[in-house]
Design an enzyme around this catalytic site. Structure first.
Site, PDB file in Angstrom:
ATOM      1  N   SER A  23       0.837  -1.347  -0.080  1.00 37.69           N
ATOM      2  CA  SER A  23       0.087   0.095  -0.003  1.00 37.69           C
ATOM      3  C   SER A  23       0.861   1.204   0.000  1.00 37.69           C
ATOM      4  O   SER A  23       1.972   1.359  -0.925  1.00 37.69           O
ATOM      5  CB  SER A  23      -0.944  -0.226   1.080  1.00 37.69           C
ATOM      6  OG  SER A  23      -2.229   0.732   0.738  1.00 37.69           O
ATOM      7  N   LYS A  35       4.309   2.084  -2.367  1.00 36.70           N
ATOM      8  CA  LYS A  35       4.581   3.462  -3.213  1.00 36.70           C
ATOM      9  C   LYS A  35       5.862   3.835  -2.892  1.00 36.70           C
ATOM     10  O   LYS A  35       6.978   3.806  -3.689  1.00 36.70           O
ATOM     11  CB  LYS A  35       3.638   4.422  -3.003  1.00 36.70           C
ATOM     12  CG  LYS A  35       2.019   4.133  -3.046  1.00 36.70           C
ATOM     13  CD  LYS A  35       1.316   5.336  -2.538  1.00 36.70           C
ATOM     14  CE  LYS A  35       0.238   5.278  -1.887  1.00 36.70           C
ATOM     15  NZ  LYS A  35      -1.195   4.495  -2.694  1.00 36.70           N
ATOM     16  N   TRP A  89     -10.185   0.046  -5.000  1.00 37.98           N
ATOM     17  CA  TRP A  89      -9.536   1.370  -4.509  1.00 37.98           C
ATOM     18  C   TRP A  89      -8.017   1.859  -5.092  1.00 37.98           C
ATOM     19  O   TRP A  89      -7.708   2.645  -5.812  1.00 37.98           O
ATOM     20  CB  TRP A  89      -9.501   1.741  -3.050  1.00 37.98           C
ATOM     21  CG  TRP A  89      -8.868   2.988  -2.601  1.00 37.98           C
ATOM     22  CD1 TRP A  89      -8.085   3.244  -1.576  1.00 37.98           C
ATOM     23  CD2 TRP A  89      -9.541   4.390  -2.668  1.00 37.98           C
ATOM     24  NE1 TRP A  89      -8.046   4.434  -1.151  1.00 37.98           N
ATOM     25  CE2 TRP A  89      -9.028   5.178  -1.948  1.00 37.98           C
ATOM     26  CE3 TRP A  89     -10.670   4.783  -3.579  1.00 37.98           C
ATOM     27  CZ2 TRP A  89      -9.298   6.744  -1.949  1.00 37.98           C
ATOM     28  CZ3 TRP A  89     -11.325   6.023  -3.409  1.00 37.98           C
ATOM     29  CH2 TRP A  89     -10.281   6.885  -2.930  1.00 37.98           C
ATOM     30  N   HIS A 148      -7.462  -5.711   0.155  1.00 35.75           N
ATOM     31  CA  HIS A 148      -6.412  -4.929   0.424  1.00 35.75           C
ATOM     32  C   HIS A 148      -5.655  -5.623   1.699  1.00 35.75           C
ATOM     33  O   HIS A 148      -5.969  -5.251   2.494  1.00 35.75           O
ATOM     34  CB  HIS A 148      -6.527  -3.611   0.730  1.00 35.75           C
ATOM     35  CG  HIS A 148      -5.692  -2.324   0.562  1.00 35.75           C
ATOM     36  ND1 HIS A 148      -4.835  -1.867  -0.316  1.00 35.75           N
ATOM     37  CD2 HIS A 148      -5.166  -1.821   1.522  1.00 35.75           C
ATOM     38  CE1 HIS A 148      -4.102  -1.365  -0.149  1.00 35.75           C
ATOM     39  NE2 HIS A 148      -4.355  -1.095   1.191  1.00 35.75           N
TER      40      HIS A 148
HETATM   41  C1  GCU Z   1      -5.359   4.576   1.904  1.00 37.53           C
HETATM   42  C2  GCU Z   1      -4.748   5.532   0.903  1.00 37.53           C
HETATM   43  C3  GCU Z   1      -3.888   4.619  -0.376  1.00 37.53           C
HETATM   44  C4  GCU Z   1      -3.033   3.843   0.615  1.00 37.53           C
HETATM   45  C5  GCU Z   1      -3.413   3.195   1.520  1.00 37.53           C
HETATM   46  C6  GCU Z   1      -2.770   2.337   2.515  1.00 37.53           C
HETATM   47  O1  GCU Z   1      -6.334   3.789   1.206  1.00 37.53           O
HETATM   48  O2  GCU Z   1      -5.767   6.042   0.106  1.00 37.53           O
HETATM   49  O3  GCU Z   1      -3.465   5.415  -1.308  1.00 37.53           O
HETATM   50  O4  GCU Z   1      -2.336   2.871  -0.529  1.00 37.53           O
HETATM   51  O5  GCU Z   1      -4.251   4.044   2.499  1.00 37.53           O
HETATM   52  O6  GCU Z   1      -1.794   2.855   2.828  1.00 37.53           O
HETATM   53  O7  GCU Z   1      -3.290   1.393   3.231  1.00 37.53           O
END
Ligand code: GCU
Length: 437
Positions: free
Chosen positions: A274, A278, A365, A415
């Protein structure tokens, strides 16, 4: 010492209000008001990684490696993640704990505190390292940041309980921004330490908030102040945000791993889930010492194409998490087509190194198809460097890993990071690390 964000009532209310929506990993599903319909994805044209800024085609591996690669890296720094300041900090490594007989003698554990000092500021990050004890030579290793402290990734009671600020999450025992003993092992299911060790790999992890707390505090804490020029109080619009700071922390961890000759630092896979996925991608792009890069459900600002505006959008991410990217990234809110890059070019920056992108069907998402398409459109760069990439045109069936130097799967479920994901990463690493030796 790290300067902590003040626990003001305002912060608490703001965090509590958002608790079930965007702030807690795993709590996110599909916020309303965003597009989850494939037929509503707008028409878009992706920038070509193999055409340089003056419009000339990039036809040879030398042109990519010698010129275009740094151009693309520079575009991501300037418009997305922010430039990491070039200055040096004073680094000191302190072994705070070690044990050569953990998990019934199957592993060795080390806890190493990385101290960073500059400009009258100091921060420290704790690296937790497990290594298989039976290894006959230097071991390859997975390195990744965690969300709530090293003690949450395992039930091993000897792991230091993190003392730093973190996002409150009472469900897992993080109360008033501090970890309590109840949070031990809270995310152990996401980190199958014993499986990783059995397969012959080491594992190293550190808490992202040791490098920079995940809060929009004007960059008064974490690593940023160590790099401020005289009189500077926050990063300039094209300087690093929190994701780039986390990526910096991954590189500094690799610096340490290089000093341990029982670890094969030329076979370190960097991975993240997540938001931390990134950061892992940006770390892999900037630091070519990472031999393999893994993105787990990284989504918007990670592996997913921004121009699709499917699920999370640039405007939404910059609003919910204004500290993640550079200030200048806000210019692209609602203007994805103006970006000189898209995320396929981030994946292309890993070439010719192996990169793996993993999605989950229910994680709309993060735009699974957008993650797949980014992997696919990174392929021409891999091909130019003599590597085969994904090798398929169409979105693969669920639970069917595909690809060669670019790996991809979309698994059933939400997720998260699951055993299924880890098994694929271990297989992928076996294939590429063994092939090289
Ligand atoms: C939120 C955010 C995402 C991210 C996620 C996470 O959903 O919008 O961009 O990847 O948190 O880090 O769990």
């Amino acid at each position: 010492m790290a300067i902590l964000p003040p626990p003001t009532p305002f912060n608490r209310i703001r965090l509590a209000a958002s608790l079930m929506t965007v702030l807690i990993p795993g709590a996110v599903s599909q916020p309303a008001g965003f597009n989850y319909d494939e037929s509503a994805v707008p028409a878009y044209a992706l920038p070509d990684p193999l055409v340089n800024l003056v419009g000339d085609p990039v036809n040879t591996a030398e042109q990519w490696t010698g010129q275009r690669r740094s151009e693309v890296l520079g575009l991501f720094a300037e418009h997305v993640y922010g430039h990491t300041p070039p200055g040096a900090v004073d680094v000191h490594h302190e072994l705070t704990e070690s044990n050569d007989h953990v998990f019934d003698g199957r592993a060795r554990r080390q806890q190493v505190r990385l101290h960073f000092r500059a400009n009258g500021h100091e921060i420290a990050a704790d690296l937790l390292i497990y290594l298989p004890r039976t290894a006959t030579g230097p071991v390859p290793l997975f390195l990744g940041l965690n969300f709530f402290g090293n003690h949450t990734i395992t039930t091993d009671p000897e792991v230091h309980l993190n003392q730093n600020w973190m996002r409150s999450n009472p469900e897992i025992g993080v109360v008033d921004h501090r970890a309590t003993a109840d949070s031990r092992g809270a995310y152990a299911r996401r980190w199958p330490v014993e499986l990783i060790l059995q397969r012959g790999y080491g594992l190293a992890t550190l808490y992202s908030g040791d490098i920079d707390p995940d809060v929009d505090d004007g960059f008064q804490n974490g690593v940023h102040p160590l790099f401020y020029a005289n009189g500077q109080t926050q990063p300039a619009a094209n300087e690093w945000g929190t994701l780039a700071a986390w990526a910096w922390g991954l590189s500094r961890s690799l610096d340490y791993l290089e000093t341990d000759n029982t670890i094969d630092a030329s076979r370190v896979a960097v991975l993240g889930h997540s938001r931390l996925g990134k950061a892992a991608l940006w770390a892999g792009a900037r630091d070519e010492r990472f031999a393999l890069v893994i993105s787990n459900n990284s989504g918007c600002g990670g592996a997913a194409l921004s121009r699709r505006r499917f699920g999370e959008t640039i405007e939404r991410i910059n609003t919910s998490f204004p500290h993640w990217f550079c200030g200048g990234h806000q210019r692209y809110n609602g203007r994805e087509d103006d970006l000189p890059i898209d995320q396929h070019m981030l994946l292309a920056l890993m070439a010719p190194r192996p990169v793996y992108v993993a999605s989950a069907v229910e994680d709309l998402w993060a735009d699974p198809r957008g993650e797949f398409l980014a992997a696919r459109h990174a392929e021409p760069v891999y091909a130019l460097l003599g590597r085969s990439g994904l090798g398929i045109e169409n979105f693969p069936p669920v639970n069917q890993p595909v690809g060669d130097t670019i790996g991809y799967h979309v698994r059933t479920g939400k997720h998260d990071v699951t055993i299924y994901d880890w098994q694929r990463y271990l297989d992928f690493a076996d294939r590429h690390f063994t092939a090289r030796n």
